[in-house]
Enzyme design. Sequence first.
Site, mmCIF file in Angstrom:
data_model
loop_
_atom_site.group_PDB
_atom_site.id
_atom_site.type_symbol
_atom_site.label_atom_id
_atom_site.label_comp_id
_atom_site.label_asym_id
_atom_site.label_seq_id
_atom_site.Cartn_x
_atom_site.Cartn_y
_atom_site.Cartn_z
ATOM 1 N N LYS A 195 16.330 12.990 27.413
ATOM 2 C CA LYS A 195 15.069 12.943 26.663
ATOM 3 C C LYS A 195 14.581 11.504 26.503
ATOM 4 O O LYS A 195 13.393 11.230 26.596
ATOM 5 C CB LYS A 195 15.242 13.594 25.278
ATOM 6 C CG LYS A 195 15.244 15.109 25.350
ATOM 7 C CD LYS A 195 15.481 15.740 24.011
ATOM 8 C CE LYS A 195 14.212 15.849 23.212
ATOM 9 N NZ LYS A 195 14.313 16.819 22.118
ATOM 10 N N TYR A 204 7.550 12.817 29.336
ATOM 11 C CA TYR A 204 7.890 13.719 28.230
ATOM 12 C C TYR A 204 6.631 14.005 27.439
ATOM 13 O O TYR A 204 6.190 13.202 26.624
ATOM 14 C CB TYR A 204 8.946 13.082 27.318
ATOM 15 C CG TYR A 204 9.505 14.044 26.290
ATOM 16 C CD1 TYR A 204 10.469 14.980 26.646
ATOM 17 C CD2 TYR A 204 9.068 14.035 24.969
ATOM 18 C CE1 TYR A 204 10.985 15.877 25.721
ATOM 19 C CE2 TYR A 204 9.578 14.926 24.038
ATOM 20 C CZ TYR A 204 10.530 15.845 24.423
ATOM 21 O OH TYR A 204 11.036 16.733 23.502
HETATM 22 N N1 LIG Z 1 6.467 25.444 26.499
HETATM 23 C C1 LIG Z 1 7.282 26.147 25.739
HETATM 24 N N2 LIG Z 1 7.768 27.342 26.175
HETATM 25 C C2 LIG Z 1 8.609 28.038 25.389
HETATM 26 N N3 LIG Z 1 9.049 27.639 24.183
HETATM 27 C C3 LIG Z 1 8.593 26.481 23.706
HETATM 28 C C4 LIG Z 1 7.686 25.670 24.444
HETATM 29 N N4 LIG Z 1 7.411 24.570 23.715
HETATM 30 C C5 LIG Z 1 8.110 24.673 22.563
HETATM 31 N N5 LIG Z 1 8.819 25.823 22.555
HETATM 32 C C6 LIG Z 1 9.753 26.251 21.490
HETATM 33 O O1 LIG Z 1 9.596 25.418 20.357
HETATM 34 C C7 LIG Z 1 10.806 24.671 20.144
HETATM 35 C C8 LIG Z 1 10.479 23.301 19.612
HETATM 36 O O2 LIG Z 1 9.604 22.600 20.466
HETATM 37 P P1 LIG Z 1 9.350 21.029 20.284
HETATM 38 O O3 LIG Z 1 8.109 20.741 21.056
HETATM 39 O O4 LIG Z 1 9.428 20.636 18.859
HETATM 40 O O5 LIG Z 1 10.529 20.393 21.141
HETATM 41 P P2 LIG Z 1 11.984 19.937 20.747
HETATM 42 O O6 LIG Z 1 12.934 20.522 21.747
HETATM 43 O O7 LIG Z 1 12.280 20.230 19.323
HETATM 44 O O8 LIG Z 1 11.898 18.376 21.026
HETATM 45 P P3 LIG Z 1 11.409 17.173 20.064
HETATM 46 O O9 LIG Z 1 12.660 16.436 19.775
HETATM 47 O O10 LIG Z 1 10.464 16.414 20.929
HETATM 48 O O11 LIG Z 1 10.757 17.794 18.872
HETATM 49 C C9 LIG Z 1 11.516 24.689 21.478
HETATM 50 O O12 LIG Z 1 12.910 24.560 21.323
HETATM 51 C C10 LIG Z 1 11.160 26.071 22.001
HETATM 52 O O13 LIG Z 1 11.968 27.045 21.411
#
Ligand SMILES: Nc1ncnc2c1ncn2[C@@H]1O[C@H](COP(=O)(O)OP(=O)(O)OP(=O)(O)O)[C@@H](O)[C@H]1O
Length: 493
Positions: A195, A204
């Site tokens: 990441k 990203y």
């Molecule tokens: N494009 C997508 N398709 C399916 N699920 C998604 C998608 N985007 C987000 N999600 C769901 O929402 C959750 C949180 O997304 P988020 O964008 O907060 O990313 P993250 O993995 O928590 O990373 P960060 O540390 O950047 O917040 C993901 O783990 C997933 O379950």
Amino acid sequence: MDDERTRSLIQFMAKEGLEPTPEEETKRKDVIDQLKQIILTWIRRVAWQRRLPKEQIPITSATILVYGSYGLGVYGSDSDIDALCVGPYFATMEEDFFIVLRNMLQSRPEISDIQCVNSAKVPLMRFKFNGISVDFPYAQLSASSIPDDVDLFSPYLTVADETSWRSLSGVMVNKRILQLVPHLENFQSMLRCIKFWARRRGVYSHILGFFGGVHLAILAAHVCQRYPNASKSALVSIFFENFSLWPWPKPVILQDSSMPFMPPDDRSLMPIMMPSNKFGWCNSNITSSTFRKIKEELQRGYLMTRDNGRADFEWSRLFEPFPYTKMYASFLRIFLTAPGEDELRDWLGWVKSRFKSLLLELEMVQGYCDPNPKEYVDDSAPGPNVVFYWGLSPNGCNLTDIVSVREDFMETLNKDLYTEGLSNRCKLELSIVESLQVPKSLQLDSGARKGSKACWRISDYNQEQKRRIYSRHLSQYVVGYAVPEPDYESGEW
Ligand SMILES: Nc1ncnc2c1ncn2[C@@H]1O[C@H](COP(=O)(O)OP(=O)(O)OP(=O)(O)O)[C@@H](O)[C@H]1O
Ligand SMILES: [Mg+2]
Ligand SMILES: [Mg+2]
């Protein structure tokens, strides 16, 4: 050699502060604990309002389940907390969650910047709790009380509707990933590195057609499953080898016995399947340009890490910020400004949710565009503003193209009646700047403001449009106030 590289990787991660400090951990845990308290008060209030038998009110409960990078244990200091609120059969999303609970949250001094994204595939509230961003969707189960250890994989689980299923999917996918990876600590460490690499190299940002957290989590889990005994540093090298040589659009699918057969996803250039049954493919905004950039960056990572015996190897080189000004002679400058900070945030959220159409148009006009996800502030310009610089290919557009690109994009932004008002007050300017013209104060790898996510915000300046919402169950009872919603579809999922 492998041990040595793993040691230096761990040192590098510590130096860059990739692991949260104990204070950061406590701060986030406090947010979750306090939110739990708030939703317990909320659910009892709703139970009373629904006239549940008196003795049932104190024993009814709702809970919070964390997911996303926080749930996977890989969050960084700029990650949000993704927390799903799970409520019982009598607490509805439209009324009890989006109105009653929102009003309760709004009255808390720790909570600011509440935004409601009602019409997205996964509707959610987004707010800051003690300065930490929280994504807060809702799922309604058919039970009368939701324990903290609710088993989402139980065959007896019944969910109120399709939207609740989608909201639950994030938590279930996370839980399944954690079950499927053989060595949790190695997975977490590798995912943190990947990441960090993706952020540094400008790949990203789900909204701009690059990786989102969930995509990288599945790619990392895929490598961990196949190489259960690999060291931390070897996992990072294998990640680059595996995915730079991957024959896209062959889908990436985790080994998961609970996975049903799915027809291939021919809409995406990089199909990535979510684990656990019935959730299908990860959403993606990838375009031909972002696909090319991702592949180039994976290739670079592979070339840098493949020779395990290289004496001059340094992890810091892999994570060097992408040198935009060296790579591109000209940039599309996207300048957004608004009369106040609140409106700027709304305007920015709205414009970002429509960025994919701008990107596709630029690709049509000039073939390639590299949308740097970072947001900059031009201190020399009057008023609150955000600036983006997107790298353009050398034979880029001329000024006339830009005028028509802007016109088309403004039309896209104005498609929603409600936001028309916003776009009258706020401005968007597009111009082409040479890399030498990029002002010093806006050096491309510094001075960036922390990325915020696209969303719609209910803010004070539209208070006058508020209307009273009466309970469907007690017609005289005002459950709260609501403001008109734009026909908004979150660009996130
Ligand atoms: N494009 C997508 N398709 C399916 N699920 C998604 C998608 N985007 C987000 N999600 C769901 O929402 C959750 C949180 O997304 P988020 O964008 O907060 O990313 P993250 O993995 O928590 O990373 P960060 O540390 O950047 O917040 C993901 O783990 C997933 O379950
Ligand atoms: Mg997150
Ligand atoms: Mg999130």
